[in-house]
Design a protein around this motif. Structure first.
Motif, short mmCIF file in Angstrom:
data_model
loop_
_atom_site.label_atom_id
_atom_site.label_comp_id
_atom_site.label_asym_id
_atom_site.label_seq_id
_atom_site.Cartn_x
_atom_site.Cartn_y
_atom_site.Cartn_z
N MET A 1 -3.72 21.93 4.72
CA MET A 1 -2.39 22.04 4.13
C MET A 1 -1.39 21.22 4.94
SD MET A 1 -0.14 25.51 3.53
CE MET A 1 -1.49 26.27 2.63
N ALA A 2 -0.63 20.38 4.26
CA ALA A 2 0.32 19.52 4.95
C ALA A 2 1.53 20.31 5.43
CB ALA A 2 0.78 18.41 4.01
N SER A 93 -8.77 11.19 -3.68
CA SER A 93 -8.28 12.21 -4.62
C SER A 93 -7.73 11.61 -5.90
CB SER A 93 -7.20 13.06 -3.93
OG SER A 93 -7.73 13.76 -2.81
N GLY A 94 -7.81 10.29 -6.05
CA GLY A 94 -7.39 9.66 -7.28
C GLY A 94 -6.02 9.02 -7.25
N THR A 178 -2.28 18.66 -4.94
CA THR A 178 -3.43 17.84 -4.57
C THR A 178 -3.07 16.89 -3.43
OG1 THR A 178 -4.34 17.96 -6.80
CG2 THR A 178 -5.12 16.17 -5.40
N ALA A 179 -1.92 16.25 -3.54
CA ALA A 179 -1.48 15.32 -2.49
C ALA A 179 -1.28 16.03 -1.16
CB ALA A 179 -0.19 14.63 -2.91
N ARG A 192 5.02 27.29 -7.23
CA ARG A 192 5.20 27.26 -5.78
C ARG A 192 4.01 26.57 -5.13
NH1 ARG A 192 3.15 30.79 -1.80
NH2 ARG A 192 4.27 30.65 0.20
N ILE A 193 4.32 25.63 -4.24
CA ILE A 193 3.31 24.91 -3.46
C ILE A 193 3.59 25.18 -1.98
CG2 ILE A 193 2.27 22.68 -2.97
CD1 ILE A 193 3.80 21.80 -5.64
N PRO A 194 2.81 26.03 -1.33
CA PRO A 194 3.08 26.31 0.07
C PRO A 194 2.66 25.14 0.97
CG PRO A 194 1.12 27.49 -0.64
CD PRO A 194 1.70 26.82 -1.86
#
Length: 260
Positions: A1-2, A93-94, A178-179, A192-194
């Protein structure tokens, strides 16, 4: 996780006015930096992610990427410790990442000039239509996170979240997740993207854009009083522990909350 590295506010050719305004609002600004790419900046540091004012100088080389970006909130920057590995992961990842691009800016520490050095991996503009999203590797973090720049008269402590609006919020959230090597979870008002130390929220909107960053303060008393005392700033109370700081000249709204 970034992890979130920093959030960029574009001032274009109005850096003097922006720096004066943020200083008057109680932020401690680093000395003006001059990037080798042709841009200028001031930072507002925390122990984690920081705010950056970026612009272009009046004369000399001018960074086209900054000139092509609108006023206000226009950079969501994630941290990487290996720009080459990040580029390769994104490609697998495309995505079609660009870079790494290396650049630097002089920093004076105790009377000695050093070069703060960086490498960035970026996406084509069409990947994330809301604004610039990229990864930054700090090769000299000790020249950026300096203790003398951490204390802010207004009590600024951290960046807690970043909100993106999108006509296709689910698709945008999944692409960002994904990024960022994270997951997209539905919440009441969007997705939400933690991140490692913050959240990215994607909410429905008629157009794609960066809506706000949420800043945490030790108390809102100082920032609210400073904003209410100026004709070029606005303050909207959202409750006992939250408010919105608006800076119309920079098309900017920052959500502020108290840690109390």
């Amino acid at each position: 996780m970034a992890a979130l590295d920093h959030v960029v506010i574009n001032t274009l050719k109005s850096m003097d006015a922006a720096a004066d305004l943020f200083a008057a609002l109680g932020f401690t600004l680093t000395p003006r930096g001059y990037h080798s790419l042709g841009s200028i900046n001031h930072l507002m540091m925390t122990p984690g992610a920081y705010l950056e004012l970026v612009g272009v100088p009046d004369t000399g080389r001018q960074r086209q990427e900054v000139l092509d970006s609108p006023f206000g909130l226009n950079g969501l920057v994630l941290r990487t410790f290996d720009a080459d590995a990040t580029r390769d992961r994104l490609a697998a990842s495309g995505f079609t990442p660009a870079g790494p691009v290396a650049f630097s800016r002089p920093v004076e520490v105790e009377g000695v000039e050093h070069d703060a050095r960086f490498r960035t991996v970026r996406f084509p503009p069409e990947t994330f239509p809301a604004g610039r999203v990229y990864f930054c590797e700090h090769l000299t973090p000790e020249l950026v996170w300096r203790p003398e720049w951490m204390a802010h008269p207004n009590g600024f402590l951290a960046i807690d979240s970043f909100t993106v609006s999108s006509p296709e919020p689910e698709e945008e959230a999944r692409r960002l997740a994904t990024a960022f090597e994270s997951t997209a979870t539905p919440v009441d008002d969007g997705w939400r993207i933690p991140l490692d130390d913050a959240d990215v929220l994607v909410v429905p909107g008629e157009t794609a854009g960066f809506r706000t960053a949420t800043l945490r303060f030790s108390s809102l008393d100082d920032i609210a009083a400073r904003a209410q005392g100026r004709s070029d700033a606005g303050w909207q109370v959202l409750g006992t522990d939250a408010g919105v700081l608006s800076l119309p000249a920079f098309d900017l709204n920052l959500t502020c909350r108290s840690s109390r």
